[in-house]
Design a protein around this motif. Sequence first.
Motif, mmCIF file in Angstrom:
data_model
loop_
_atom_site.group_PDB
_atom_site.id
_atom_site.type_symbol
_atom_site.label_atom_id
_atom_site.label_comp_id
_atom_site.label_asym_id
_atom_site.label_seq_id
_atom_site.Cartn_x
_atom_site.Cartn_y
_atom_site.Cartn_z
ATOM 1 N N ILE A 1 14.487 40.526 32.534
ATOM 2 C CA ILE A 1 13.291 39.694 32.415
ATOM 3 C C ILE A 1 12.081 40.625 32.359
ATOM 4 O O ILE A 1 11.752 41.311 33.319
ATOM 5 N N GLU B 1 9.781 35.106 30.110
ATOM 6 C CA GLU B 1 11.022 34.390 29.778
ATOM 7 C C GLU B 1 11.214 33.143 30.628
ATOM 8 O O GLU B 1 11.724 32.123 30.168
ATOM 9 N N THR C 1 19.041 30.131 26.624
ATOM 10 C CA THR C 1 19.421 31.050 27.700
ATOM 11 C C THR C 1 19.171 30.416 29.061
ATOM 12 O O THR C 1 18.162 29.734 29.249
#
Lengths: 308, 308
Positions: free
Chosen positions: A15, A19, A65
Amino acid sequence: MNETTREFLKIVSDIQGNELETAAFNIREDSQCAGRQSTPNIKIDSKEDGPGLVIHISKNAQKETVYIPACVTHGDVDDLVYNDFYVEAGADVIIVAGCGVHTSDGHDARHNGIHRFFIGKGAHVLYKEKHIGTGKGVGKRTIDPVTDAYLEDDAVLEMDTIQLSGVDSTVRKTSGKLGARAKLIIHERIMTDGDEKAKTEFEVELNGEDSGVDLVSRSVAKGNSYQEYHSTIKGNCRCTGHSECDAILVGNGKVNAAPALFAGDIDASLIHEAAIGKIAGEQLIKLQTLGLTSEEAEAKIIEGFLRG
Amino acid sequence: MNETTREFLKIVSDIQGNELETAAFNIREDSQCAGRQSTPNIKIDSKEDGPGLVIHISKNAQKETVYIPACVTHGDVDDLVYNDFYVEAGADVIIVAGCGVHTSDGHDARHNGIHRFFIGKGAHVLYKEKHIGTGKGVGKRTIDPVTDAYLEDDAVLEMDTIQLSGVDSTVRKTSGKLGARAKLIIHERIMTDGDEKAKTEFEVELNGEDSGVDLVSRSVAKGNSYQEYHSTIKGNCRCTGHSECDAILVGNGKVNAAPALFAGDIDASLIHEAAIGKIAGEQLIKLQTLGLTSEEAEAKIIEGFLRG
């Protein structure tokens, strides 16, 4: 969320920026929830009968995701968590499940995550798992992941797992049961150093016609570390299985590799390869003639090996 | 010596003519001695503390052959024998140790031969072992060989073992402990059919610098037969280990292959390969276009595979 968890998120979950603004996620910190977000296609709920999550991924999730990092940030934590993933037929999802364990207070820190994947017909899952241990002192850093995957017909599970460094002890158990034409692709990379111990166990059952597994394990054992690799591929029908475990020894590192193939059907086609050894002298010399020190040359070769 | 033993000698010991006139030999028939001969360089004595032989091979034996066939020619025999070989430094000897087990009377017949090889410095031993079961009826034919080899520095042991057919059950255990620069080369071929079961266990310890082992196992499992292959190569020093187990499945044959490599030294270089599958369709078709029936083509391919 504390500073250690913030640091871990960068390393184990990749990350870098924002995100988490839009993605589904659950951040586990010292056995507590430090943040959670569901999305229209990925629903994260607490398990009703114990610690952990139930994650429903709808077929509308396409290249979406979900992040489920778990962090242990100090000693005297023995974290146990059960996460169940229900992936609807046709979904295409990336699950990022990094884990960091930190202790500097002399007490042991452990994370034990038990993940079950129920992957519907034709669904595609990329499961990324990065493990790391940090901190100083005698407190032992332990990560013991268990992964059980059930793949329906035509489902695909790609597992990309890597243990970076600093984990004193790990026992990694992964099992898979595959339906017709389902594919399981596992790429594992483990580097150990010092007195670290790492044990890996794979057990894959190829139950559906034309199912297949491809298992690649690369390991580097440095210092006085010890690694064990066990795998069993059971071909119970027309299927293909390939497993490959390669290890590089450095210093007093030791590796025990015990893969097993069981062919229970004439149309099962199973192959295994294993190689254990140190870095070839010629390779080191070649890089040194290009100007690298012997340490740099070794690091370069190991880096390439673990990437491959 | 009875007629069954005479037949076995031709098959398992490759005795075609007058080999036994000049060679050292001991013929074991139904737990008794049916003939023995020592030579100036190879001395065969009965063991003092139990059934079996003590065989001393002097350094003057150069390319000399000793035959020690063991035959069980009827049911209700459970033969157990301990044979110890002391091979003097520098000797070069061929040991032919075939075994035939026959029963047609409905009772079980078993041969259990425990062989120990103490191989002196720089000595060379070629050990040939052919096993077969014959006869009709429900009586079970069992051959359970145990081979323990101790190789001193620079010694070489080549084992060439083959189980032809008709053995209902076999458990084959072979262990080797190698000194510096010693070499152990094992070539095993096993074909099973019907309800036969065959289990192989190798355990090799590479203890001396620059010792090496090369283990090649080829097996064909036909009918409803079942084969198990276990091997462990322990590299405890600078050494090389290679093991390869390939299996062909025919009908409902099943194979379980579980080889293990243990590298306990940075200079241990160990490799393993395994492949299990049926005969490739193209291979069969190619031979059929040359005029063979499908059965002939299959037999031809298996013959070549077992010879390789």
